[in-house]
Write a protein that holds these residues in place. Structure first.
Motif, PDB file in Angstrom:
ATOM      1  N   GLY A 276       0.775  -1.236   0.000  1.00  0.00           N
ATOM      2  CA  GLY A 276       0.000   0.000   0.000  1.00  0.00           C
ATOM      3  C   GLY A 276       0.801   1.277   0.000  1.00  0.00           C
ATOM      4  O   GLY A 276       0.217   2.368   0.028  1.00  0.00           O
ATOM      5  N   ALA A 277       2.114   1.185  -0.049  1.00  0.00           N
ATOM      6  CA  ALA A 277       2.919   2.402  -0.063  1.00  0.00           C
ATOM      7  C   ALA A 277       2.967   2.991  -1.468  1.00  0.00           C
ATOM      8  O   ALA A 277       2.975   2.260  -2.461  1.00  0.00           O
ATOM      9  CB  ALA A 277       4.329   2.114   0.431  1.00  0.00           C
ATOM     10  N   LYS A 278       2.992   4.303  -1.548  1.00  0.00           N
ATOM     11  CA  LYS A 278       3.199   4.979  -2.819  1.00  0.00           C
ATOM     12  C   LYS A 278       4.693   5.181  -2.997  1.00  0.00           C
ATOM     13  O   LYS A 278       5.373   5.749  -2.144  1.00  0.00           O
ATOM     14  CB  LYS A 278       2.491   6.336  -2.838  1.00  0.00           C
ATOM     15  CG  LYS A 278       2.675   7.092  -4.145  1.00  0.00           C
ATOM     16  CD  LYS A 278       2.029   8.473  -4.102  1.00  0.00           C
ATOM     17  CE  LYS A 278       2.292   9.235  -5.399  1.00  0.00           C
ATOM     18  NZ  LYS A 278       1.741  10.611  -5.360  1.00  0.00           N
ATOM     19  N   ILE A 279       5.231   4.674  -4.117  1.00  0.00           N
ATOM     20  CA  ILE A 279       6.668   4.702  -4.365  1.00  0.00           C
ATOM     21  C   ILE A 279       6.979   5.654  -5.523  1.00  0.00           C
ATOM     22  O   ILE A 279       6.381   5.554  -6.595  1.00  0.00           O
ATOM     23  CB  ILE A 279       7.212   3.298  -4.704  1.00  0.00           C
ATOM     24  CG1 ILE A 279       6.908   2.303  -3.575  1.00  0.00           C
ATOM     25  CG2 ILE A 279       8.698   3.356  -5.021  1.00  0.00           C
ATOM     26  CD1 ILE A 279       7.698   2.521  -2.322  1.00  0.00           C
TER      27      ILE A 279
ATOM     28  N   LEU B 157      10.513   7.326  -7.575  1.00  0.00           N
ATOM     29  CA  LEU B 157      11.963   7.331  -7.738  1.00  0.00           C
ATOM     30  C   LEU B 157      12.377   8.671  -8.331  1.00  0.00           C
ATOM     31  O   LEU B 157      11.841   9.103  -9.346  1.00  0.00           O
ATOM     32  CB  LEU B 157      12.413   6.193  -8.657  1.00  0.00           C
ATOM     33  CG  LEU B 157      12.023   4.766  -8.239  1.00  0.00           C
ATOM     34  CD1 LEU B 157      12.520   3.761  -9.263  1.00  0.00           C
ATOM     35  CD2 LEU B 157      12.593   4.433  -6.868  1.00  0.00           C
ATOM     36  N   HIS B 158      13.360   9.302  -7.675  1.00  0.00           N
ATOM     37  CA  HIS B 158      13.768  10.620  -8.154  1.00  0.00           C
ATOM     38  C   HIS B 158      15.211  10.874  -7.738  1.00  0.00           C
ATOM     39  O   HIS B 158      15.559  10.790  -6.553  1.00  0.00           O
ATOM     40  CB  HIS B 158      12.856  11.703  -7.573  1.00  0.00           C
ATOM     41  CG  HIS B 158      13.124  13.076  -8.096  1.00  0.00           C
ATOM     42  ND1 HIS B 158      13.010  13.407  -9.430  1.00  0.00           N
ATOM     43  CD2 HIS B 158      13.514  14.225  -7.455  1.00  0.00           C
ATOM     44  CE1 HIS B 158      13.300  14.685  -9.597  1.00  0.00           C
ATOM     45  NE2 HIS B 158      13.616  15.200  -8.415  1.00  0.00           N
ATOM     46  N   GLU B 159      16.068  11.136  -8.730  1.00  0.00           N
ATOM     47  CA  GLU B 159      17.465  11.491  -8.501  1.00  0.00           C
ATOM     48  C   GLU B 159      18.188  10.493  -7.600  1.00  0.00           C
ATOM     49  O   GLU B 159      18.953  10.874  -6.697  1.00  0.00           O
ATOM     50  CB  GLU B 159      17.566  12.906  -7.915  1.00  0.00           C
ATOM     51  CG  GLU B 159      17.062  13.990  -8.870  1.00  0.00           C
ATOM     52  CD  GLU B 159      17.213  15.386  -8.298  1.00  0.00           C
ATOM     53  OE1 GLU B 159      17.349  15.502  -7.055  1.00  0.00           O
ATOM     54  OE2 GLU B 159      17.191  16.344  -9.081  1.00  0.00           O
ATOM     55  N   GLY B 160      17.953   9.210  -7.863  1.00  0.00           N
ATOM     56  CA  GLY B 160      18.669   8.177  -7.130  1.00  0.00           C
ATOM     57  C   GLY B 160      18.108   7.848  -5.763  1.00  0.00           C
ATOM     58  O   GLY B 160      18.734   7.100  -4.995  1.00  0.00           O
ATOM     59  N   TYR B 161      16.932   8.372  -5.440  1.00  0.00           N
ATOM     60  CA  TYR B 161      16.320   8.114  -4.140  1.00  0.00           C
ATOM     61  C   TYR B 161      14.937   7.497  -4.311  1.00  0.00           C
ATOM     62  O   TYR B 161      14.238   7.762  -5.293  1.00  0.00           O
ATOM     63  CB  TYR B 161      16.206   9.402  -3.314  1.00  0.00           C
ATOM     64  CG  TYR B 161      17.502   9.799  -2.643  1.00  0.00           C
ATOM     65  CD1 TYR B 161      17.794   9.373  -1.354  1.00  0.00           C
ATOM     66  CD2 TYR B 161      18.441  10.571  -3.322  1.00  0.00           C
ATOM     67  CE1 TYR B 161      18.990   9.719  -0.748  1.00  0.00           C
ATOM     68  CE2 TYR B 161      19.642  10.919  -2.719  1.00  0.00           C
ATOM     69  CZ  TYR B 161      19.912  10.479  -1.432  1.00  0.00           C
ATOM     70  OH  TYR B 161      21.093  10.808  -0.832  1.00  0.00           O
ATOM     71  N   VAL B 162      14.556   6.686  -3.328  1.00  0.00           N
ATOM     72  CA  VAL B 162      13.210   6.126  -3.257  1.00  0.00           C
ATOM     73  C   VAL B 162      12.419   6.944  -2.242  1.00  0.00           C
ATOM     74  O   VAL B 162      12.829   7.066  -1.078  1.00  0.00           O
ATOM     75  CB  VAL B 162      13.231   4.647  -2.820  1.00  0.00           C
ATOM     76  CG1 VAL B 162      11.803   4.121  -2.668  1.00  0.00           C
ATOM     77  CG2 VAL B 162      14.012   3.804  -3.814  1.00  0.00           C
ATOM     78  N   TYR B 163      11.306   7.506  -2.673  1.00  0.00           N
ATOM     79  CA  TYR B 163      10.391   8.213  -1.785  1.00  0.00           C
ATOM     80  C   TYR B 163       9.187   7.288  -1.567  1.00  0.00           C
ATOM     81  O   TYR B 163       8.488   6.946  -2.526  1.00  0.00           O
ATOM     82  CB  TYR B 163       9.927   9.524  -2.404  1.00  0.00           C
ATOM     83  CG  TYR B 163      11.025  10.540  -2.628  1.00  0.00           C
ATOM     84  CD1 TYR B 163      11.178  11.631  -1.769  1.00  0.00           C
ATOM     85  CD2 TYR B 163      11.907  10.412  -3.695  1.00  0.00           C
ATOM     86  CE1 TYR B 163      12.180  12.564  -1.977  1.00  0.00           C
ATOM     87  CE2 TYR B 163      12.916  11.344  -3.909  1.00  0.00           C
ATOM     88  CZ  TYR B 163      13.051  12.412  -3.048  1.00  0.00           C
ATOM     89  OH  TYR B 163      14.047  13.339  -3.254  1.00  0.00           O
ATOM     90  N   ALA B 164       8.969   6.888  -0.344  1.00  0.00           N
ATOM     91  CA  ALA B 164       7.864   5.981  -0.035  1.00  0.00           C
ATOM     92  C   ALA B 164       6.945   6.625   0.991  1.00  0.00           C
ATOM     93  O   ALA B 164       7.420   7.185   1.992  1.00  0.00           O
ATOM     94  CB  ALA B 164       8.394   4.657   0.495  1.00  0.00           C
ATOM     95  N   GLN B 165       5.638   6.526   0.730  1.00  0.00           N
ATOM     96  CA  GLN B 165       4.665   7.132   1.638  1.00  0.00           C
ATOM     97  C   GLN B 165       3.486   6.191   1.860  1.00  0.00           C
ATOM     98  O   GLN B 165       2.997   5.563   0.916  1.00  0.00           O
ATOM     99  CB  GLN B 165       4.143   8.450   1.069  1.00  0.00           C
ATOM    100  CG  GLN B 165       5.162   9.571   1.031  1.00  0.00           C
ATOM    101  CD  GLN B 165       4.543  10.875   0.548  1.00  0.00           C
ATOM    102  OE1 GLN B 165       3.768  10.884  -0.406  1.00  0.00           O
ATOM    103  NE2 GLN B 165       4.853  11.974   1.221  1.00  0.00           N
ATOM    104  N   ALA B 166       3.086   6.080   3.107  1.00  0.00           N
ATOM    105  CA  ALA B 166       1.876   5.347   3.476  1.00  0.00           C
ATOM    106  C   ALA B 166       1.307   6.026   4.720  1.00  0.00           C
ATOM    107  O   ALA B 166       1.368   5.491   5.828  1.00  0.00           O
ATOM    108  CB  ALA B 166       2.185   3.871   3.753  1.00  0.00           C
TER     109      ALA B 166
END
Length: 429
Positions: A138-141, A143-152
């Protein structure tokens, strides 16, 4: 930069205590992010990798305290609150397994920004399965500039996770994330390595509800929170196997203590097939070779309970002086024969074609200067140096320090002539 020097020819006789498993300890340390109560890990190895992860965890808000307790070396980890959800590249790049902080951070605090780990010398080790598992929960993933942004922000949800192929890291990561998810999660085609069982036992001691680890199907019933616990890290099967091979290589009699030989049956069977003696004991096993030359045998790496890829380089070193020709097939990583050219500098007769190496045993290896290319390759050169005539010097041993605790001390206590040469040229006996 430190080097290790070995003067070959000495048999090994004595006892080598096996340390806690590196590959388990680093995932158990990540589990400390899942609770605001202390997690005490005993039988902890003191390695470059555990120090790297400890540094990252402290940046995230974990208090990390190392000490010697009644159960040996221990690490106390306490994260009363997550003070940062940011794992920067300069820390994550030092050890790929640190990427596994992503799932626990999202599970507990609802968000994380974690660097992609970058490349690996032994081949492509993508994290796409890790991300698919976290996304399935259920996390929103992004990818930006070599990073993983994950939100739940509303928490993770139980889910069916189906891996297209077996991945130890992705299975562990999914378990770490799913324990706090709302509902039931089922991991299909899960890896079956013993370290997953160790992770399950630790998580359950913390109040999680995980079952099936060690089988292809793992079921996790999410709970609202976890609590503190004390857990003993499983013995390191790769270290155990490495010293078993070293004893068979050098000859003599070595007792491996604090070990579980059942975790390396595939290796021990091959050692016996080659002509070494293996005797199980109450707390480990005894490896003997009376001086008779070993016979060449074939191996093929495979997921547990098959022959571990992390023992392939060591076994290749063993086969360099065995009678006959052995074939070694690597099925896990596509670029894991980089130690072959370095063994050849010692006089080994090895030819590599694709995923297969042919090793034709020679009568004698000769000491030379060699260079470690990865963690397991580094120790294969040390093993070869145990029998090479003259002195073998292994450089770039920072690879070795990632996964082997007090190697010179343990081998030296059994009669090996091995010393560390400090970067300024000073030898450390």
């Amino acid at each position: 930069m430190d080097r290790i020097a070995i003067i070959g020819g000495a048999q090994l006789n004595g006892t080598i205590p096996v340390s806690g498993a590196k590959n388990s300890a680093i995932k158990l340390m990540a589990a400390s992010l899942l609770t605001d109560e202390p997690l005490r890990l005993t039988n902890m190895p003191r390695l470059a990798d555990t120090r790297f992860l400890g540094k990252l965890l402290m940046r995230l808000g974990v208090q990390v305290t190392e000490s010697d307790g009644p159960d040996g070396q221990q690490t106390l980890l306490h994260a009363p609150e997550i003070t940062s959800g940011f794992a920067p590249y300069d820390l994550v790049r030092q050890m790929r397994a640190s990427f596994n902080v992503l799932g626990p951070l999202v599970a507990r605090s609802g968000q994380a920004k974690v660097s992609l780990p970058g490349g690996c010398t032994i081949g492509a080790r993508p994290v796409d399965l890790h991300l698919q598992a976290i996304e399935a929960l259920g996390a929103k993933i992004d990818l930006h500039e070599g990073y993983v942004y994950a939100q739940a922000p509303r928490g993770l949800k139980g889910a069916e996770i189906r891996f297209p192929f077996v991945s130890v890291g992705a299975t562990e990561h999914a378990m770490l994330a799913a324990v706090l998810a709302d509902g039931v999660s089922v991991i299909h085609n899960a890896a079956c390595e013993p370290e997953l069982v160790d992770l399950q036992e630790c998580l359950n001691a913390m109040g999680a509800k995980v079952e099936g680890a060690g089988t292809p199907t793992v079921t996790i019933t999410g709970v609202p929170r976890l609590h503190g616990a004390t857990h003993a890290v499983i013995p390191d099967r790769i270290e155990m196997g490495t010293y078993a091979v070293a004893a068979a290589m050098a000859g003599g009699e070595v007792r491996l203590s604090n070990a579980r030989p059942g975790l390396i049956d595939a290796l021990l069977d091959k050692l016996k097939e080659a002509g070494a003696s293996v005797e199980e004991t109450a707390d480990g096993c005894i490896i003997r070779r009376n001086g008779q030359r070993l016979s060449a045998v074939d191996i093929e790496t495979a997921p547990f309970p098959g022959f571990a890829t992390d023992l392939q380089a060591q076994f290749m070193a063993l086969m360099t002086t065995a009678k006959g020709e052995s074939r070694i097939r690597e099925t896990i990583f596509e670029n894991r024969f980089m130690h072959a050219p370095e063994l050849m500098r010692l006089g080994a007769d090895i030819s590599v074609s694709g995923g297969e190496a042919r090793v034709r045993g020679v009568d004698q290896l000769e000491g030379a200067e060699v260079m470690a290319t990865d963690l397991r390759a580094s120790v294969s050169l040390v093993i070869a140096g145990l029998v090479a005539r003259g002195e073998t010097t292994v450089s770039r041993i920072y690879h070795l320090d990632r996964g082997f605790e007090r190697l010179e001390e343990k081998l030296g206590a059994c009669g090996a002539q091995v010393r560390r040469i400090k970067g300024d040229g000073e030898a450390e006996l």
